[in-house]
Every structure is written in C-alpha cells, then in structure tokens.
Design a protein around this motif. Structure first.
Motif, PDB file in Angstrom:
ATOM      1  N   ASP A  69       0.859  -1.174   0.000  1.00  0.00           N
ATOM      2  CA  ASP A  69       0.000   0.000   0.000  1.00  0.00           C
ATOM      3  C   ASP A  69       0.901   1.231   0.000  1.00  0.00           C
ATOM      4  N   THR A  70       0.866   2.009  -1.083  1.00  0.00           N
ATOM      5  CA  THR A  70       1.757   3.168  -1.183  1.00  0.00           C
ATOM      6  C   THR A  70       1.459   4.234  -0.143  1.00  0.00           C
ATOM      7  N   GLY A  71       0.295   4.134   0.518  1.00  0.00           N
ATOM      8  CA  GLY A  71      -0.035   5.105   1.546  1.00  0.00           C
ATOM      9  C   GLY A  71       0.360   4.673   2.946  1.00  0.00           C
ATOM     10  N   SER A  72       0.968   3.492   3.058  1.00  0.00           N
ATOM     11  CA  SER A  72       1.327   2.952   4.362  1.00  0.00           C
ATOM     12  C   SER A  72       2.843   2.867   4.511  1.00  0.00           C
TER      13      SER A  72
ATOM     14  N   THR B 259       4.910  -2.582   4.463  1.00  0.00           N
ATOM     15  CA  THR B 259       4.627  -3.393   3.291  1.00  0.00           C
ATOM     16  C   THR B 259       4.910  -4.849   3.646  1.00  0.00           C
ATOM     17  N   THR B 260       4.410  -5.745   2.809  1.00  0.00           N
ATOM     18  CA  THR B 260       4.642  -7.172   3.023  1.00  0.00           C
ATOM     19  C   THR B 260       5.112  -7.771   1.712  1.00  0.00           C
TER      20      THR B 260
ATOM     21  N   ARG C 233      18.967 -17.330  -0.214  1.00  0.00           N
ATOM     22  CA  ARG C 233      18.252 -16.587   0.818  1.00  0.00           C
ATOM     23  C   ARG C 233      16.835 -16.267   0.352  1.00  0.00           C
ATOM     24  N   LEU C 234      15.994 -15.931   1.317  1.00  0.00           N
ATOM     25  CA  LEU C 234      14.678 -15.367   1.048  1.00  0.00           C
ATOM     26  C   LEU C 234      14.674 -13.966   1.635  1.00  0.00           C
ATOM     27  N   VAL C 235      14.370 -12.967   0.817  1.00  0.00           N
ATOM     28  CA  VAL C 235      14.377 -11.573   1.253  1.00  0.00           C
ATOM     29  C   VAL C 235      12.969 -11.190   1.700  1.00  0.00           C
ATOM     30  N   LEU C 236      12.834 -10.764   2.959  1.00  0.00           N
ATOM     31  CA  LEU C 236      11.541 -10.377   3.520  1.00  0.00           C
ATOM     32  C   LEU C 236      11.491  -8.869   3.723  1.00  0.00           C
ATOM     33  N   GLY C 237      10.331  -8.308   3.427  1.00  0.00           N
ATOM     34  CA  GLY C 237      10.165  -6.879   3.658  1.00  0.00           C
ATOM     35  C   GLY C 237       8.728  -6.586   4.051  1.00  0.00           C
ATOM     36  N   GLY C 238       8.513  -5.402   4.384  1.00  0.00           N
ATOM     37  CA  GLY C 238       9.462  -4.305   4.395  1.00  0.00           C
ATOM     38  C   GLY C 238       8.818  -3.086   5.038  1.00  0.00           C
TER      39      GLY C 238
END
Length: 318
Positions: free
Chosen positions: A208-211, A214-215, A223-228
């Motif tokens: 959500d660009t307003g938040s 982010t997920t 590796r697994l990159v988690l965000g964010g």
C-alpha cells in the motif's frame, strides 16, 4: 580533459547511465562514494515493478524500456543476476494500473480463492527478479569492458567533476538533497530481513503506497528476502529489532513456514524519493559545461534505470 562525462554516484541509476554512455563511445568515469556492491541499490529486493515513483506517465515508459533490457539479461541469470520468476501482487487490480500494464505480458487478475494469505484481490505476474549484489558486480564489469573507469571518491559539490569533464551527470540519489541542494529530496527508509529459504519459489507483494508497512518476500539465491517498510523521513541505518519481527510476522501470515526460518541478516537502505518525482534535467555550468541532474527515483530505481539512462544520455549528447 581526461573524460567526456563524469557520473557522480555508483548505484543502479549511475551505473546504467554510465554503461549507456560508454557504449555510445564516450569516455566515462564514475565517481562513487561507496563500492558499487555497498550502495543503497545493492540492498534492494529487487523486483521489476513501478513502485512509489512519479511522474506516472513517464515512469511507465521508462519501466517498459527497462523491462525489455531485463528480459534480455535474464538469458544469463548466473552472470547478470536477472531471472524470470512467478508471483502475486496482492491488493492489486489490473484495471487500476496505468497504461503501461497493458504492455506487460501475462498479467492476470486472480479469483479470490487463488490469492494467498489474508487477501481477497491479487494479480498474477511473471517478472524479472534481480539479485542485486550479483547484478551490480556484472554492471560494473560491463561498464569497464566498454572502457569506463570507476573511482571511489567523496564529493562535496560538482565543481571538481566539472573541471575534469565537459558533462557531469548527477546520480547522487538521496545525497542530492545536500549536494544540489534540493529540499524536495526525501529519503524513505526500507528495512529487510534475510532468512533461509524454507522452499518458497514464488515472490509475493502487498504494498500500500499510503502505508509505512509493506509485506513482500523474494526468493533469491541462497536466501529469502523479507520486507518491508517505507518510512518517509526516517534516516536510521541501523536495523530495528521490533520492525524486523513485525516483517517476519506479516510474511508468515502469507506463508506460515517463514515464521521458523533461520535469520541470516538484516538490511536497511534509504530510497531516494523526491516530491515532484524524478528529475532528469540539464543545466549549464560555468565555463560552458553541462550538469545533467538524474535523481529522485524513489522505490523504483531498478525498475526504470535503463529507460531513464536513455533519457539522461539524450541530454548529455544534446
């Protein structure tokens, strides 16, 4: 003068611009404060998708031009770090995207039961996913193969570069706030968690660009990159433990096996956002030289880099 062009800044925008100019036959040097693998760009996720970038119309065209390049580079994923990977953009409706989306092959609106996690709307896509440490190293090699030179150098202004090249290209990202100076530049903090991949092969995003939260998770080699996060005005470069735990928890709502994945490390980067959007503009320098500003790419520097590089090159050669 020893160079036709000096590009100040060794991130993804600076390197793609430098490659574009060097492969047109110009003598180009890159002045970078950091090693290219230690820039903000090297921290990026990095999935091709126009995210948090303006102006929207131009960004779409730049992104599509870059998509074509990444499609070619994906033919050598081991060398370039670029791979085609399937995934889902949750909370995304195809009809709500810009005109650029009609030119991206394979985008498909999902039915509610197809969307993973606690989401009811989503879009399936097969997009370039870039392993940035590998890609940045490859870009530097391509630049040097075209005759370019990379130098580690800290600058306090553009005058020194202007004395050594007829054109200076300002690809300084968030540092443009002080160097130009441009008060419209606003760093947006992004924090990531790197974990062992528990067998996940597809990427996922809900942004959500307003938040400020982010997920997303991106399967990268090893590796697994988690965000964010997208924290405007927050310039802390030290990872926050509570933020990291929240990132893992959000990703585990989509793929529960992430909750038990061993943490490999943490990353923080400052996206170089700018009120009013990307600035690609030429201004005269004393003595007849030219300064081409090329910054403000927000969260989409990787996505638009090659298209923007072409536009900046036009101004260099004008």
């Amino acid at each position: 003068m020893e160079s036709d062009v000096i590009v100040v800044g060794g991130g993804i925008v600076g390197l793609t611009t430098a490659v574009t100019l060097a492969e047109r036959g110009l003598r180009v040097r890159v002045w970078s404060r950091d090693e290219v693998t230690a820039t903000t760009s090297a921290v990026a996720g990095a999935l091709w998708w126009p995210y948090r970038i303006e102006p929207v119309a131009e960004a779409g065209a730049w992104a599509l031009a870059s998509l074509r390049v990444y499609g070619e580079l994906a033919g050598d994923p081991g060398g370039t770090g670029v791979r085609w990977v399937d995934g889902v953009h949750a909370d995304t409706v195809l009809d709500g995207l810009g005109a650029w989306a009609r030119e991206v092959p394979g985008l498909r609106q999902l039915s509610p039961e197809e969307v993973p996690g606690p989401y009811e709307v989503g879009l399936a896509a097969r997009l370039p996913l870039i392993d940035m440490p590998v890609h940045m190293t490859w870009l530097r090699g391509r630049f040097e193969a075209a005759g370019g030179v990379v130098e580690r150098r800290v600058v306090s202004g553009f005058g020194e570069a202007a004395a050594r090249a007829r054109v200076v290209v300002d690809c300084t990202g968030a540092a443009a706030r002080e160097l130009v100076p441009d008060p419209a530049v606003r760093p947006v903090r992004g924090q990531l968690v790197l974990v062992e991949n528990p067998g996940i092969e597809e990427w996922f995003t809900s942004a959500d660009t307003g938040s400020s939260e982010t997920t997303y998770f991106f399967p990268q080699p090893g590796r697994l990159v988690l965000g964010g996060t997208a924290e405007e005005g927050d310039e802390r470069l030290v990872p926050d433990a509570a933020t990291a735990a929240a990132i893992v928890a959000r990703c585990a709502r989509v793929r529960p096996e992430i909750a038990g994945a061993r943490v490999l490390g943490h990353r923080v980067g400052l996206r170089p956002a700018r009120l009013g959007g990307v600035r690609i503009e030429a201004v005269p320098l004393p003595g007849g030289g030219r300064l081409v500003h090329h910054y403000g790419h927000g969260g989409a520097g990787v996505t638009v880099s090659w298209g923007c590089a072409e536009r900046a090159a036009e101004l260099v050669e004008a």
